[in-house]
Write a protein that holds these residues in place. Structure first.
Motif: not given
Length: 208
Positions: A29-30, A32-34, A36-37, A74, A77-78, A107
């Protein structure tokens, strides 16, 4: 008591396996979150640029849909972190891992459309409607191929290799079973060396 017995090839209990799976999920998730951010920040800043006023109706609709998809991705993923925090120390770790895995998979599916929409919008503004549609479709196919089709192909290849390896192992075991051992000594195979020596001496005495 059954929950604390080793249950996997790693000699893990179900709780240990759930802990390891959740840590691995958070690492994924870290990554993919990058993405998305970055996408979300780009879309938010796009609305405040001077050229945003020149967008037509289709481009504005594409922008709004893509922005909402990025927000949804987002949130998905969170959600595992929020779920874990809400059920912390309540003995629900295996269930948390299952639900979190489904949230992450959903997600990724949403993120495919968000990536495709953002590429469609940018290429549409810069080159034209036909180029935007082509670029968006290509992005969608690439994401589906790498995130959906490739894992299935790798899994199928792994299962095929595992099946082939099992067959070879079975053949080797059958060959080992066919090793010629004298009949009086066959029952001593697999016994400690001391017992084997005694059996050999007994067999020699019988032959004499």
């Amino acid at each position: 008591m059954a929950e604390h017995r080793p249950c996997t090839a790693r000699n893990e209990t179900p709780l240990q396996r759930a802990d390891r799976n959740f840590v691995e999920l958070l690492q994924e998730l870290r990554v993919t979150q990058t993405g998305v951010q970055i996408l979300f920040a780009f879309l938010l800043s796009l609305a405040f640029t001077s050229r945003f006023e020149d967008l037509d109706t289709v481009q504005r609709v594409t922008y709004v849909i893509t922005l909402l998809l990025a927000v949804l991705a987002a949130a998905l993923f969170t959600a595992p972190a929020a779920l874990h925090r809400s059920l912390f120390q309540q003995g629900a770790k295996p269930r948390i891992v299952q639900v979190s895995s489904r949230l992450a998979t959903t997600g990724l599916g949403v993120l495919v459309f968000a990536f495709s929409g953002s590429v469609l919008l940018v290429v549409d503004v810069t080159t034209g409607r036909a180029g935007g549609i082509a670029a968006g479709a290509a992005t969608f196919l690439v994401c589906v191929g790498l995130w959906g089709l490739l894992p299935r192909l790798v899994r199928r290849a792994g299962l095929r290799a595992e099946a082939d390896g099992t067959g070879e192992t079975a053949e080797e075991e059958s060959d080992q079973d066919e090793v010629r051992i004298p009949a009086p000594l066959r029952h001593t195979v697999g016994q400690p060396s001391g017992l084997r020596g005694a059996a050999n001496r007994e067999a020699s005495a019988r032959h004499r």
